[in-house]
Design a protein around this motif. Sequence first.
Motif, short mmCIF file in Angstrom:
data_model
loop_
_atom_site.label_atom_id
_atom_site.label_comp_id
_atom_site.label_asym_id
_atom_site.label_seq_id
_atom_site.Cartn_x
_atom_site.Cartn_y
_atom_site.Cartn_z
N ASN A 144 -24.75 7.51 4.93
CA ASN A 144 -24.50 6.76 6.17
C ASN A 144 -25.77 6.62 6.99
O ASN A 144 -26.07 5.53 7.51
CB ASN A 144 -23.40 7.45 6.99
CG ASN A 144 -22.02 7.18 6.42
OD1 ASN A 144 -21.85 6.25 5.62
ND2 ASN A 144 -21.05 7.97 6.80
N ALA A 145 -26.52 7.70 7.12
CA ALA A 145 -27.76 7.64 7.92
C ALA A 145 -28.71 6.60 7.32
O ALA A 145 -29.40 5.88 8.05
CB ALA A 145 -28.42 9.02 7.96
N ILE A 173 -28.35 2.97 8.64
CA ILE A 173 -28.77 2.58 9.99
C ILE A 173 -30.04 1.73 9.90
O ILE A 173 -30.97 2.07 9.15
CB ILE A 173 -29.03 3.84 10.88
CG1 ILE A 173 -27.74 4.63 11.07
CG2 ILE A 173 -29.65 3.47 12.22
CD1 ILE A 173 -26.71 3.93 11.94
N THR A 228 -26.62 -0.28 14.09
CA THR A 228 -27.52 0.32 15.08
C THR A 228 -27.16 1.76 15.42
O THR A 228 -27.99 2.52 15.87
CB THR A 228 -27.48 -0.49 16.39
OG1 THR A 228 -26.11 -0.61 16.80
CG2 THR A 228 -28.08 -1.88 16.20
N GLY A 229 -25.89 2.14 15.24
CA GLY A 229 -25.49 3.49 15.64
C GLY A 229 -24.37 4.02 14.77
O GLY A 229 -23.67 3.26 14.10
N LEU A 230 -24.22 5.34 14.78
CA LEU A 230 -23.22 6.01 13.94
C LEU A 230 -22.62 7.16 14.73
O LEU A 230 -23.36 7.98 15.30
CB LEU A 230 -23.91 6.53 12.68
CG LEU A 230 -23.12 7.39 11.70
CD1 LEU A 230 -21.98 6.60 11.09
CD2 LEU A 230 -24.05 7.88 10.57
N GLU A 231 -21.28 7.18 14.81
CA GLU A 231 -20.60 8.28 15.49
C GLU A 231 -19.57 8.82 14.52
O GLU A 231 -18.64 8.10 14.15
CB GLU A 231 -19.89 7.73 16.73
CG GLU A 231 -19.95 8.63 17.94
CD GLU A 231 -19.38 7.91 19.15
OE1 GLU A 231 -18.15 7.83 19.23
OE2 GLU A 231 -20.18 7.41 19.97
N PHE A 276 -19.52 3.14 12.45
CA PHE A 276 -20.80 2.51 12.82
C PHE A 276 -20.61 1.55 13.99
O PHE A 276 -19.53 1.02 14.20
CB PHE A 276 -21.33 1.70 11.64
CG PHE A 276 -21.90 2.54 10.54
CD1 PHE A 276 -23.25 2.82 10.50
CD2 PHE A 276 -21.08 3.05 9.55
CE1 PHE A 276 -23.78 3.60 9.48
CE2 PHE A 276 -21.60 3.83 8.53
CZ PHE A 276 -22.96 4.10 8.50
N PHE A 277 -21.71 1.33 14.70
CA PHE A 277 -21.78 0.27 15.71
C PHE A 277 -22.89 -0.66 15.27
O PHE A 277 -23.88 -0.22 14.67
CB PHE A 277 -22.06 0.86 17.09
CG PHE A 277 -20.98 1.79 17.49
CD1 PHE A 277 -19.84 1.31 18.12
CD2 PHE A 277 -21.05 3.14 17.17
CE1 PHE A 277 -18.80 2.16 18.44
CE2 PHE A 277 -20.01 4.00 17.48
CZ PHE A 277 -18.88 3.52 18.12
N GLY A 278 -22.74 -1.95 15.57
CA GLY A 278 -23.77 -2.87 15.12
C GLY A 278 -23.81 -4.13 15.93
O GLY A 278 -22.97 -4.36 16.82
N ASP A 279 -24.81 -4.96 15.60
CA ASP A 279 -25.01 -6.23 16.30
C ASP A 279 -24.81 -7.39 15.34
O ASP A 279 -25.31 -7.38 14.21
CB ASP A 279 -26.44 -6.30 16.86
CG ASP A 279 -26.65 -5.26 17.95
OD1 ASP A 279 -25.66 -4.95 18.66
OD2 ASP A 279 -27.79 -4.76 18.08
#
Length: 470
Positions: free
Chosen positions: A386-387, A390, A436-439, A443-446
């Motif tokens: 996952n990392a 990003i 852009t992000g991982l929690e 994921f979060f993205g644009d």
Amino acid sequence: MNAPRKLHIKSYGCQMNVYDAQRMVDTLARENFVETDNAADADLVILNTCHIREKASEKVYSELGRLREAKEDAAGAGRDMKIVVAGCVAQAEGAEIVRRAPVVDVVVGPQSYHHLPDLLRRAARDGRAIETEFPLQDKFTSLAPPQPAAIRARGITSFVTVQEGCDKFCTFCVVPYTRGAEVSRPVAKIVDDVRRLADNGVREITLIGQNVNAFHGEGPDGKPWPLGKLLHHIAAIQGIARLRYTTSHPCDVDDSLIAAHRDLPALMPYLHLPVQSGSDRILGGMNRKHTVADYHRVIDRFRAVRADMAFSSDFIVGFPGETDQDFAATLALVAQIGYASAYSFKYSPRPGTPAADMQGMIDAATMDQRLAQLQQLIDSQQSAFNAGCIGKTLDVLFEQAGRRAGQLVGRSAYLQPVHVMASPDIVGQVLPVTLTGLERYSFFGDLPAEHAPVAASHRDHASLTATTGA
Ligand code: 5AD
Ligand code: SF4
């Protein structure tokens, strides 16, 4: 027409149970049943059960304990509640279920649930009905197809059964006994199902089967088609953006399947390929019919045609006779392959399977310790995978609204959930998203600029005109 009766169905276990549950709902819709989320409120409750491990099986009996009270409450209010046990526990334990839980009205195995309407009538007449045969007639021909509204309500991804049962007889596994011998559906029937789904907005199909790549259904040319050929055929159906299939056996990976991964952009580069153990000695005891080296060769074949291929797997720890050395070999295999995710289980003896009678049961403490160690390694691989995503731009198929206002959620090729801020009309579209992000696992993205959310002032204006126009 009488008021609709309420049906509550709860599924345990694998994706095929999810699929079967939907087919039961579709078939009972013809009998004027509508689904409810609330068991206490239902006229009919179906538990669609799983027998794969002891824990899964035992859940049924605790749920039946709760349902007994709900049934008594319903009777107190002058309402008759019927209770059905379906699925693999029904198949394996049959009449024993009624002895343990007299509250049950109908017991029906996974190959006979198309007879549910009949069985319910029989239970109303005789007080109880049990059917756990493997009928010769194809159940799919008697099941009702889903109505367009039901397909749309279920979203843009769907399962389609292409194959059922298993002839592999791994020594730990109940599937060949509960689901029966391996049977493939004809290609034309599968294509009809996929077309109906696609016509009603489904964009992603997962072909399912207990041993899906043993598929050999009859093609329109009268010859048995391998899974790869079926995938080629389905990829051409209008509206289908993505294809997946599960669950596969390493021995049944053939040239057609590798070619499908090479040739079909719609076929996702993510494969669940269980190996169970990294020790040849244990694989032998499990009757897996392949070695560790065979497994590596199969993985390499996929990777050779798609560099972006990722894998998941199933593992069993503590199979009878598993030594520290055998377990170390499993850890070594995981380290070599590098999984995007994987499931691991403690061995659970299942009545009637050959492994249940084997010598060398592993003690509980050792099992716990091995499971924890394996899961830690798998988790670290998943985190690394996952990392590594990003900063990358991955295609995402958008499925539904996210939890936060204005948020949409979809999945990458690797089934990772991806959240973006966007307008709801992107549901059903595949769009590139820069992650852009991982929690935890989300994921979060644009999105690219043209799909970015509408600016607030525009939105206010749009809703104003919409309201006044109504
Ligand atoms: N004990 C533990 N795990 C099992 N599985 C199947 N049977 C057993 C068992 N008796 C696991 C296998 C299989 C997955 C669906 O469940 O790993 O791939
Ligand atoms: Fe069970 Fe899968 Fe082995 Fe078949 S191949 S017996 S379903 S574990």
